[in-house]
Design a protein around this motif. Sequence first.
Motif, PDB file in Angstrom:
ATOM      1  N   GLY A 156     -11.942  -8.519   6.892  1.00  0.00           N
ATOM      2  CA  GLY A 156     -11.849  -8.846   5.473  1.00  0.00           C
ATOM      3  C   GLY A 156     -11.312 -10.025   5.067  1.00  0.00           C
ATOM      4  O   GLY A 156     -11.396 -10.855   6.023  1.00  0.00           O
ATOM      5  N   PRO A 157     -10.634 -10.301   3.930  1.00  0.00           N
ATOM      6  CA  PRO A 157      -9.949 -11.331   3.818  1.00  0.00           C
ATOM      7  C   PRO A 157      -8.975 -11.903   4.841  1.00  0.00           C
ATOM      8  O   PRO A 157      -8.310 -10.873   5.304  1.00  0.00           O
ATOM      9  CB  PRO A 157      -9.304 -11.036   2.353  1.00  0.00           C
ATOM     10  N   PRO A 158      -9.052 -13.152   5.209  1.00  0.00           N
ATOM     11  CA  PRO A 158      -8.139 -13.793   6.262  1.00  0.00           C
ATOM     12  C   PRO A 158      -6.686 -13.806   5.601  1.00  0.00           C
ATOM     13  O   PRO A 158      -6.004 -14.854   5.452  1.00  0.00           O
ATOM     14  CB  PRO A 158      -8.617 -14.865   6.706  1.00  0.00           C
ATOM     15  N   LEU A 159      -5.990 -12.751   4.858  1.00  0.00           N
ATOM     16  CA  LEU A 159      -4.684 -12.550   4.535  1.00  0.00           C
ATOM     17  C   LEU A 159      -3.698 -12.132   5.620  1.00  0.00           C
ATOM     18  O   LEU A 159      -4.194 -11.234   6.408  1.00  0.00           O
ATOM     19  CB  LEU A 159      -4.608 -12.013   3.132  1.00  0.00           C
ATOM     20  N   PRO A 160      -2.507 -12.406   5.167  1.00  0.00           N
ATOM     21  CA  PRO A 160      -1.514 -11.873   6.138  1.00  0.00           C
ATOM     22  C   PRO A 160      -1.655 -10.029   5.845  1.00  0.00           C
ATOM     23  O   PRO A 160      -1.591  -9.617   4.856  1.00  0.00           O
ATOM     24  CB  PRO A 160      -0.246 -12.205   5.955  1.00  0.00           C
ATOM     25  N   LEU A 161      -1.240  -9.417   7.090  1.00  0.00           N
ATOM     26  CA  LEU A 161      -1.239  -7.988   6.806  1.00  0.00           C
ATOM     27  C   LEU A 161      -0.427  -7.229   5.721  1.00  0.00           C
ATOM     28  O   LEU A 161      -0.618  -6.547   4.940  1.00  0.00           O
ATOM     29  CB  LEU A 161      -1.119  -7.103   8.175  1.00  0.00           C
ATOM     30  N   PRO A 162       0.859  -7.842   5.862  1.00  0.00           N
ATOM     31  CA  PRO A 162       1.826  -7.487   4.772  1.00  0.00           C
ATOM     32  C   PRO A 162       1.161  -7.580   3.195  1.00  0.00           C
ATOM     33  O   PRO A 162       1.278  -6.670   2.414  1.00  0.00           O
ATOM     34  CB  PRO A 162       3.091  -8.014   4.993  1.00  0.00           C
ATOM     35  N   MET A 163       0.601  -8.654   3.157  1.00  0.00           N
ATOM     36  CA  MET A 163       0.032  -8.920   1.729  1.00  0.00           C
ATOM     37  C   MET A 163      -1.207  -8.056   1.365  1.00  0.00           C
ATOM     38  O   MET A 163      -1.367  -7.435   0.360  1.00  0.00           O
ATOM     39  CB  MET A 163      -0.458 -10.487   1.587  1.00  0.00           C
ATOM     40  N   LEU A 164      -2.177  -7.821   2.322  1.00  0.00           N
ATOM     41  CA  LEU A 164      -3.032  -7.020   2.282  1.00  0.00           C
ATOM     42  C   LEU A 164      -2.432  -5.430   1.949  1.00  0.00           C
ATOM     43  O   LEU A 164      -3.145  -4.890   1.034  1.00  0.00           O
ATOM     44  CB  LEU A 164      -4.123  -6.939   3.332  1.00  0.00           C
ATOM     45  N   HIS A 165      -1.587  -4.993   2.721  1.00  0.00           N
ATOM     46  CA  HIS A 165      -0.706  -3.714   2.484  1.00  0.00           C
ATOM     47  C   HIS A 165      -0.183  -3.584   1.080  1.00  0.00           C
ATOM     48  O   HIS A 165      -0.489  -2.670   0.237  1.00  0.00           O
ATOM     49  CB  HIS A 165       0.269  -3.605   3.433  1.00  0.00           C
ATOM     50  N   SER A 166       0.084  -4.738   0.668  1.00  0.00           N
ATOM     51  CA  SER A 166       0.850  -4.773  -0.583  1.00  0.00           C
ATOM     52  C   SER A 166      -0.174  -4.584  -1.909  1.00  0.00           C
ATOM     53  O   SER A 166       0.072  -3.622  -2.947  1.00  0.00           O
ATOM     54  CB  SER A 166       1.657  -5.991  -1.031  1.00  0.00           C
ATOM     55  N   VAL A 167      -1.338  -5.114  -1.664  1.00  0.00           N
ATOM     56  CA  VAL A 167      -2.401  -5.195  -2.488  1.00  0.00           C
ATOM     57  C   VAL A 167      -2.699  -3.496  -2.633  1.00  0.00           C
ATOM     58  O   VAL A 167      -3.183  -3.065  -3.749  1.00  0.00           O
ATOM     59  CB  VAL A 167      -3.589  -6.126  -2.282  1.00  0.00           C
ATOM     60  N   ALA A 168      -3.130  -3.131  -1.519  1.00  0.00           N
ATOM     61  CA  ALA A 168      -3.720  -1.585  -1.432  1.00  0.00           C
ATOM     62  C   ALA A 168      -2.598  -0.752  -1.957  1.00  0.00           C
ATOM     63  O   ALA A 168      -3.040   0.151  -2.705  1.00  0.00           O
ATOM     64  CB  ALA A 168      -3.912  -1.169   0.140  1.00  0.00           C
ATOM     65  N   ARG A 169      -1.287  -0.809  -1.804  1.00  0.00           N
ATOM     66  CA  ARG A 169      -0.230  -0.006  -2.257  1.00  0.00           C
ATOM     67  C   ARG A 169      -0.080  -0.111  -3.981  1.00  0.00           C
ATOM     68  O   ARG A 169      -0.291   0.927  -4.496  1.00  0.00           O
ATOM     69  CB  ARG A 169       1.211  -0.624  -1.906  1.00  0.00           C
ATOM     70  N   VAL A 170      -0.630  -1.213  -4.245  1.00  0.00           N
ATOM     71  CA  VAL A 170      -0.652  -1.464  -5.914  1.00  0.00           C
ATOM     72  C   VAL A 170      -1.753  -0.467  -6.409  1.00  0.00           C
ATOM     73  O   VAL A 170      -1.704  -0.023  -7.502  1.00  0.00           O
ATOM     74  CB  VAL A 170      -0.802  -2.974  -6.042  1.00  0.00           C
ATOM     75  N   MET A 171      -2.817  -0.651  -5.602  1.00  0.00           N
ATOM     76  CA  MET A 171      -4.131   0.056  -6.082  1.00  0.00           C
ATOM     77  C   MET A 171      -3.877   1.412  -6.068  1.00  0.00           C
ATOM     78  O   MET A 171      -4.582   2.201  -6.966  1.00  0.00           O
ATOM     79  CB  MET A 171      -5.167  -0.472  -5.292  1.00  0.00           C
ATOM     80  N   THR A 172      -3.079   1.954  -5.185  1.00  0.00           N
ATOM     81  CA  THR A 172      -2.782   3.534  -5.186  1.00  0.00           C
ATOM     82  C   THR A 172      -1.933   3.943  -6.190  1.00  0.00           C
ATOM     83  O   THR A 172      -1.810   5.064  -6.790  1.00  0.00           O
ATOM     84  CB  THR A 172      -2.015   3.933  -3.923  1.00  0.00           C
ATOM     85  N   VAL A 238       2.475  -0.400  12.200  1.00  0.00           N
ATOM     86  CA  VAL A 238       2.862   0.417  13.261  1.00  0.00           C
ATOM     87  C   VAL A 238       2.604   0.069  14.559  1.00  0.00           C
ATOM     88  O   VAL A 238       3.294  -0.386  15.618  1.00  0.00           O
ATOM     89  CB  VAL A 238       2.828   1.813  13.074  1.00  0.00           C
ATOM     90  N   ILE A 239       1.093  -0.198  14.738  1.00  0.00           N
ATOM     91  CA  ILE A 239       0.573  -0.759  15.922  1.00  0.00           C
ATOM     92  C   ILE A 239       0.875  -1.989  16.261  1.00  0.00           C
ATOM     93  O   ILE A 239       1.242  -2.474  17.748  1.00  0.00           O
ATOM     94  CB  ILE A 239      -1.037  -0.438  15.871  1.00  0.00           C
ATOM     95  N   GLU A 240       0.934  -2.944  15.387  1.00  0.00           N
ATOM     96  CA  GLU A 240       1.268  -4.278  15.476  1.00  0.00           C
ATOM     97  C   GLU A 240       2.566  -4.573  15.786  1.00  0.00           C
ATOM     98  O   GLU A 240       2.740  -5.863  15.899  1.00  0.00           O
ATOM     99  CB  GLU A 240       0.508  -5.175  14.337  1.00  0.00           C
ATOM    100  N   ALA A 241       3.432  -3.744  15.523  1.00  0.00           N
ATOM    101  CA  ALA A 241       4.931  -4.010  15.659  1.00  0.00           C
ATOM    102  C   ALA A 241       5.274  -4.568  17.039  1.00  0.00           C
ATOM    103  O   ALA A 241       4.766  -4.271  17.930  1.00  0.00           O
ATOM    104  CB  ALA A 241       5.713  -2.786  15.268  1.00  0.00           C
ATOM    105  N   ASP A 242       6.183  -5.442  17.049  1.00  0.00           N
ATOM    106  CA  ASP A 242       6.887  -5.995  18.299  1.00  0.00           C
ATOM    107  C   ASP A 242       7.157  -4.933  19.184  1.00  0.00           C
ATOM    108  O   ASP A 242       7.838  -4.231  18.981  1.00  0.00           O
ATOM    109  CB  ASP A 242       7.759  -6.896  18.122  1.00  0.00           C
ATOM    110  N   GLY A 243       6.478  -5.094  20.273  1.00  0.00           N
ATOM    111  CA  GLY A 243       6.682  -4.246  21.472  1.00  0.00           C
ATOM    112  C   GLY A 243       6.057  -2.964  21.489  1.00  0.00           C
ATOM    113  O   GLY A 243       6.289  -2.202  22.523  1.00  0.00           O
ATOM    114  N   ALA A 244       5.348  -2.617  20.394  1.00  0.00           N
ATOM    115  CA  ALA A 244       4.525  -1.377  20.265  1.00  0.00           C
ATOM    116  C   ALA A 244       3.391  -1.166  21.427  1.00  0.00           C
ATOM    117  O   ALA A 244       3.624  -0.177  22.179  1.00  0.00           O
ATOM    118  CB  ALA A 244       4.098  -1.238  19.021  1.00  0.00           C
TER     119      ALA A 244
END
Length: 318
Positions: A156-172, A238-244
């Motif tokens: 999808g859009p080459p945007l940072p994961l936190p930004m994509l997550h924030s947009v999706a959260r708003v849509m919910t 969660v999966i991408e977190a440091d050390g996961a």
Amino acid sequence: MQSAPIDRRAIPPHAIESKWQAADGHQLRRIDWPGEDGGVRGSILFLPGRGDFYEKYLESLEQWHRDGWRVTAADWRGQAGSGRLGNDDTTGHVEDFADWVADLEHFWTEWVKTTPGPHVLAAHSMGGHIVMRALVDGAVSPDAVFLSAPMLGMSGPPLPLPMLHSVARVMTMVGEPTRPAWKWSEKPGEVPAHRRELLTHDDERYEDELWWREQRPELVMGPGSWGWVERAYASTRVIEADGAMEKVNVPVLIISTTNDKLVSHPAVRKAAQRLPKGELAEFGDESHHEILREVPAVRDKAMAAIREFLDRVVPAQK
């Protein structure tokens, strides 16, 4: 003696379809291939992707069975023959990916008690995401894992994961989280015209899926909900977190293609590097997303890579 051809449009007579009960009582669908007489190579549990059903993978499941494995596959809660969690029959919804991880943990715990080892966990696409999440969470402890085009990041859009997550959260928040996140087709239940070009170059294997949808209408699923999208991004964090992934000390083979338009191949490549025992079998333009349902030249190469991996990391007992 040459083995009989595999019929992709029939449940093998030696495979058993049944239901199993999750911890909260939800009924989910499964299929089991008992082991061959004279000893079993081990056991494989295979889990399909979003909107998938195990009928799509009968060819691979039967092939692993013929290789000597005891094989099981199951539908995820909320799709195929395991009910729905949204407000209609076709939109894929889930309250949290942790619910799927919990189902897998419950199933895995019982399954390993009744099947011979070594125990191998396998999955495709979204199923691969849930398996990786379960590994990161310590919910399962397989002897080996192989994943086909796992959804470790979405295309999808080459945007940072936190930004994509924030947009999706708003849509919910601005509408029902159970509403579809994308348009499927002009007619509800009708397969989109260009869907085939995302999945496989093999017309006959693609037609197999449509055939099963006609024979078993309960398998039909369309787009995911905005709730699914938001929870997918949350779980990816969660999966991408440091050390996961670095703490997953299990041999993992990932089969992926640079031509994937549904999941992020760069995310898959990065995961293979982060996993202490990660390996990557990479395809290019010759393969779309459903590598295990591709043209024979591609599929045979993928199946050979899986066989070589298993023979090496969980060798047959002499």
